[in-house]
Design a protein around this motif. Structure first.
Motif, PDB file in Angstrom:
ATOM      1  N   VAL A  76       5.568  -3.288   1.813  1.00 39.67           N
ATOM      2  CA  VAL A  76       4.392  -2.939   1.011  1.00 39.67           C
ATOM      3  C   VAL A  76       4.208  -1.419   1.008  1.00 39.67           C
ATOM      4  N   ARG A  77       4.356  -0.790   2.176  1.00 39.20           N
ATOM      5  CA  ARG A  77       4.225   0.673   2.250  1.00 39.20           C
ATOM      6  C   ARG A  77       5.209   1.355   1.303  1.00 39.20           C
ATOM      7  N   VAL A  84       4.180   0.831  -2.436  1.00 40.58           N
ATOM      8  CA  VAL A  84       2.974   1.567  -2.821  1.00 40.58           C
ATOM      9  C   VAL A  84       3.242   3.069  -2.839  1.00 40.58           C
ATOM     10  N   ARG A  88       5.208   4.011  -5.889  1.00 40.59           N
ATOM     11  CA  ARG A  88       4.362   3.985  -7.088  1.00 40.59           C
ATOM     12  C   ARG A  88       3.429   5.201  -7.102  1.00 40.59           C
ATOM     13  N   ARG A  89       2.885   5.526  -5.948  1.00 40.59           N
ATOM     14  CA  ARG A  89       1.963   6.661  -5.837  1.00 40.59           C
ATOM     15  C   ARG A  89       2.668   7.976  -6.185  1.00 40.59           C
ATOM     16  N   VAL A 145      -2.882   3.128   2.787  1.00 42.67           N
ATOM     17  CA  VAL A 145      -1.806   2.965   1.815  1.00 42.67           C
ATOM     18  C   VAL A 145      -2.241   1.941   0.786  1.00 42.67           C
ATOM     19  N   ALA A 146      -2.851   0.845   1.264  1.00 40.01           N
ATOM     20  CA  ALA A 146      -3.330  -0.216   0.379  1.00 40.01           C
ATOM     21  C   ALA A 146      -4.429  -0.983   1.098  1.00 40.01           C
ATOM     22  N   LEU A 158      -8.699   5.015  -2.765  1.00 41.13           N
ATOM     23  CA  LEU A 158      -7.394   4.624  -3.287  1.00 41.13           C
ATOM     24  C   LEU A 158      -7.341   4.689  -4.803  1.00 41.13           C
ATOM     25  N   GLU A 172      -4.498   0.673  -8.521  1.00 36.03           N
ATOM     26  CA  GLU A 172      -3.336  -0.196  -8.347  1.00 36.03           C
ATOM     27  C   GLU A 172      -2.953  -0.403  -6.878  1.00 36.03           C
ATOM     28  N   ASP A 173      -3.597   0.329  -5.963  1.00 38.81           N
ATOM     29  CA  ASP A 173      -3.336   0.159  -4.532  1.00 38.81           C
ATOM     30  C   ASP A 173      -4.304  -0.824  -3.879  1.00 38.81           C
ATOM     31  N   LEU A 222      -4.685  -4.446  -3.598  1.00 38.87           N
ATOM     32  CA  LEU A 222      -3.768  -5.563  -3.799  1.00 38.87           C
ATOM     33  C   LEU A 222      -4.455  -6.902  -3.571  1.00 38.87           C
TER      34      LEU A 222
END
Length: 194
Positions: A8-9, A12, A15-16, A124-125, A157, A160-161, A163
């Protein structure tokens, strides 16, 4: 099969990092404007200096101070929970452990977080149950355990982060809400400042 925390990290953070600089700047400005509805002048806020494309941008502590907050920034020890030092302006920051900007003033102990009205938590999320995924060092999970019962824990955030599900373990500390450029997402425990 559920993705792991490292998976997941990676997703994300990739994407970031793909957010164009112009869009990143616009998103950061939107977050800082929305803080005006969250920050009560005179409140004590434990914050951080966003880096690596984190929402809010590196001017976040200054925006909090401009709104009248008393701002503390984290100071990472070799082990254990974070210490806290008073923010005195962006020009006062120097590189600390891991290259993270810290104030020049000596750090106070980890227990200082107990006095905070608001704790902005780097993430991160986060999922819609408030489960938070950090960078993996555990500093914030150990530190958030010391926050006072009246403190609001808020992640900052990109939309989109947020989830549907974030993998979590029993020691992971949840947050009360998430502030994105689109507004505040409340997980049912947030009370706006009066």
């Amino acid at each position: 099969m559920e993705p792991t925390k490292p998976e997941v990290r990676r997703a994300v953070l990739a994407r970031r990092s793909a957010v164009p600089a112009v869009e990143r700047a616009a998103r950061d400005r939107a977050v800082r404007v929305l803080l005006g509805g969250v920050i009560r002048p005179g409140s004590l806020v434990c914050a951080y200096v966003p880096d690596g494309g984190e929402a809010g941008g590196p001017d976040l502590p200054q925006a909090l101070a401009d709104l009248g907050a008393r701002v503390l920034l984290p100071v990472s020890p070799a082990v254990g929970p974070l210490g806290w030092a008073p923010f005195a302006g962006l020009g006062d920051l120097r590189p600390g452990r891991f290259g993270i900007p810290v104030p020049s003033a000596p750090a106070e102990g980890p227990e200082r977080i107990a006095d905070a009205d608001l704790v902005l938590v780097p993430s991160v999320a986060v999922d819609r149950a408030g489960r938070r995924l950090g960078r993996g060092g555990g500093y914030y999970d150990r530190t958030l355990a010391l926050a006072g019962p009246g403190a609001h824990l808020l992640a900052v955030l990109d939309p989109e982060d947020v989830l549907e599900h974030v993998p979590a373990e029993p020691h992971d500390r949840p947050v009360h809400g998430v502030l994105t450029p689109n507004g505040l997402l409340d997980f049912g425990t947030w009370h706006s400042p009066e």
